[in-house]
Scaffold this motif. Sequence first.
Motif, PDB file in Angstrom:
ATOM      1  N   GLU A  78       0.830  -1.210   0.000  1.00  0.00           N
ATOM      2  CA  GLU A  78       0.000   0.000   0.000  1.00  0.00           C
ATOM      3  C   GLU A  78       0.863   1.258   0.000  1.00  0.00           C
ATOM      4  O   GLU A  78       0.572   2.219  -0.724  1.00  0.00           O
ATOM      5  CB  GLU A  78      -0.928  -0.001   1.215  1.00  0.00           C
ATOM      6  N   THR A  94     -10.163   3.491  -4.324  1.00  0.00           N
ATOM      7  CA  THR A  94      -9.411   2.997  -5.485  1.00  0.00           C
ATOM      8  C   THR A  94      -8.161   2.255  -5.037  1.00  0.00           C
ATOM      9  O   THR A  94      -7.766   1.259  -5.641  1.00  0.00           O
ATOM     10  CB  THR A  94      -9.015   4.146  -6.422  1.00  0.00           C
ATOM     11  N   ARG A  95      -7.549   2.735  -3.977  1.00  0.00           N
ATOM     12  CA  ARG A  95      -6.337   2.080  -3.482  1.00  0.00           C
ATOM     13  C   ARG A  95      -6.663   0.676  -2.971  1.00  0.00           C
ATOM     14  O   ARG A  95      -5.900  -0.270  -3.195  1.00  0.00           O
ATOM     15  CB  ARG A  95      -5.695   2.920  -2.383  1.00  0.00           C
ATOM     16  N   ASP A  96      -7.788   0.546  -2.289  1.00  0.00           N
ATOM     17  CA  ASP A  96      -8.194  -0.772  -1.787  1.00  0.00           C
ATOM     18  C   ASP A  96      -8.446  -1.748  -2.938  1.00  0.00           C
ATOM     19  O   ASP A  96      -8.081  -2.926  -2.859  1.00  0.00           O
ATOM     20  CB  ASP A  96      -9.464  -0.649  -0.943  1.00  0.00           C
ATOM     21  N   TYR A 119       2.708   5.719  -7.214  1.00  0.00           N
ATOM     22  CA  TYR A 119       1.603   5.970  -8.147  1.00  0.00           C
ATOM     23  C   TYR A 119       0.630   7.042  -7.642  1.00  0.00           C
ATOM     24  O   TYR A 119      -0.338   7.368  -8.329  1.00  0.00           O
ATOM     25  CB  TYR A 119       0.853   4.672  -8.434  1.00  0.00           C
ATOM     26  N   LEU A 178       2.156   1.828  -3.444  1.00  0.00           N
ATOM     27  CA  LEU A 178       1.126   2.374  -4.322  1.00  0.00           C
ATOM     28  C   LEU A 178       0.960   3.884  -4.118  1.00  0.00           C
ATOM     29  O   LEU A 178       0.751   4.642  -5.063  1.00  0.00           O
ATOM     30  CB  LEU A 178      -0.219   1.674  -4.066  1.00  0.00           C
ATOM     31  N   ILE A 179       1.082   4.307  -2.870  1.00  0.00           N
ATOM     32  CA  ILE A 179       0.937   5.736  -2.559  1.00  0.00           C
ATOM     33  C   ILE A 179       2.148   6.521  -3.041  1.00  0.00           C
ATOM     34  O   ILE A 179       2.020   7.572  -3.685  1.00  0.00           O
ATOM     35  CB  ILE A 179       0.740   5.945  -1.043  1.00  0.00           C
ATOM     36  N   ILE A 220      -1.822   7.253  -5.564  1.00  0.00           N
ATOM     37  CA  ILE A 220      -3.253   6.937  -5.585  1.00  0.00           C
ATOM     38  C   ILE A 220      -3.901   7.600  -4.383  1.00  0.00           C
ATOM     39  O   ILE A 220      -3.754   7.157  -3.249  1.00  0.00           O
ATOM     40  CB  ILE A 220      -3.488   5.419  -5.575  1.00  0.00           C
ATOM     41  N   LYS A 221      -4.661   8.651  -4.636  1.00  0.00           N
ATOM     42  CA  LYS A 221      -5.190   9.501  -3.576  1.00  0.00           C
ATOM     43  C   LYS A 221      -6.327   8.858  -2.790  1.00  0.00           C
ATOM     44  O   LYS A 221      -6.357   8.928  -1.563  1.00  0.00           O
ATOM     45  CB  LYS A 221      -5.668  10.826  -4.185  1.00  0.00           C
ATOM     46  N   GLN A 224      -8.938   6.274  -1.028  1.00  0.00           N
ATOM     47  CA  GLN A 224      -8.853   5.005  -0.325  1.00  0.00           C
ATOM     48  C   GLN A 224      -9.602   3.907  -1.064  1.00  0.00           C
ATOM     49  O   GLN A 224      -9.154   2.761  -1.120  1.00  0.00           O
ATOM     50  CB  GLN A 224      -9.437   5.160   1.084  1.00  0.00           C
ATOM     51  N   THR A 270      -5.758   9.054 -11.182  1.00  0.00           N
ATOM     52  CA  THR A 270      -6.353   7.751 -10.901  1.00  0.00           C
ATOM     53  C   THR A 270      -5.854   6.726 -11.908  1.00  0.00           C
ATOM     54  O   THR A 270      -5.803   7.001 -13.098  1.00  0.00           O
ATOM     55  CB  THR A 270      -7.889   7.842 -10.970  1.00  0.00           C
ATOM     56  N   LEU A 288      -5.058  -2.612  -4.479  1.00  0.00           N
ATOM     57  CA  LEU A 288      -4.315  -3.414  -3.515  1.00  0.00           C
ATOM     58  C   LEU A 288      -4.789  -4.865  -3.521  1.00  0.00           C
ATOM     59  O   LEU A 288      -3.969  -5.792  -3.436  1.00  0.00           O
ATOM     60  CB  LEU A 288      -4.482  -2.809  -2.114  1.00  0.00           C
TER      61      LEU A 288
END
Length: 215
Positions: A13, A27-29, A20, A16-17, A22-23, A25, A74, A32
């Motif tokens: 995670e 989309t990150r989930d 990339y 990814l932050i 990824i703002k 949560q 995104t 991930l």
Amino acid sequence: MKTLSTNQIQHIEEFLISQYNIKYQDTRDEVLDHIACEIEELMNEGAYFQEAFKITFAKWHSQLKPSLWAINKTPKLVVNQLAKKDTKSLIILFILSILTAFIINYTINDQLFILQIALMIMAIPMIIAGYVIDKRNTYSSFTTDYYKEHLKILGGFSFLVLDGIVVLYYYYAKTFTITYVNLTFLVFALFLANWSIYFAIKRNDQYNKARPTIQ
């Protein structure tokens, strides 16, 4: 069967932050979950975590790169899925707009009245855009902001089209066939209005789904 530890998931995670940006949560989930599952599969095939980590991110790099036309960097993976679903609905809305425009044009003989109808319909995207800009929400996710940004664009575009039609009529009304101009404008107005209403409904649905989690 090997599974990722809490520290390993946290490491993914954080990557990814940092790499990339990824703002959101939500989309990150989603990303991930895809990445973690593939890493676990490789680990169960005998690969070490770091090896599986590098292989998986190399495979997903192109999909994790930010989409050029979406908001806040995104990933393409998330944007393309959402856009694909919306495209099917927009095609249906466009067909409905054409049918509705022909019905209106066939049943109403007064071309000036048809123009007035189209102008009123063209105001809908601007009204919706003004509403979403003014409304202050306590919850923000990629999907809600995605639709909000597109509604703002549709509102601004409708304003430009409205100005363009006024100029068209002012300068070229004598040379253009008014019936065809009205029909084209009516189709365009209906489609933009339907598009805006569709996005407003989708945004509201996404927001309502998230509201129970707000403290």
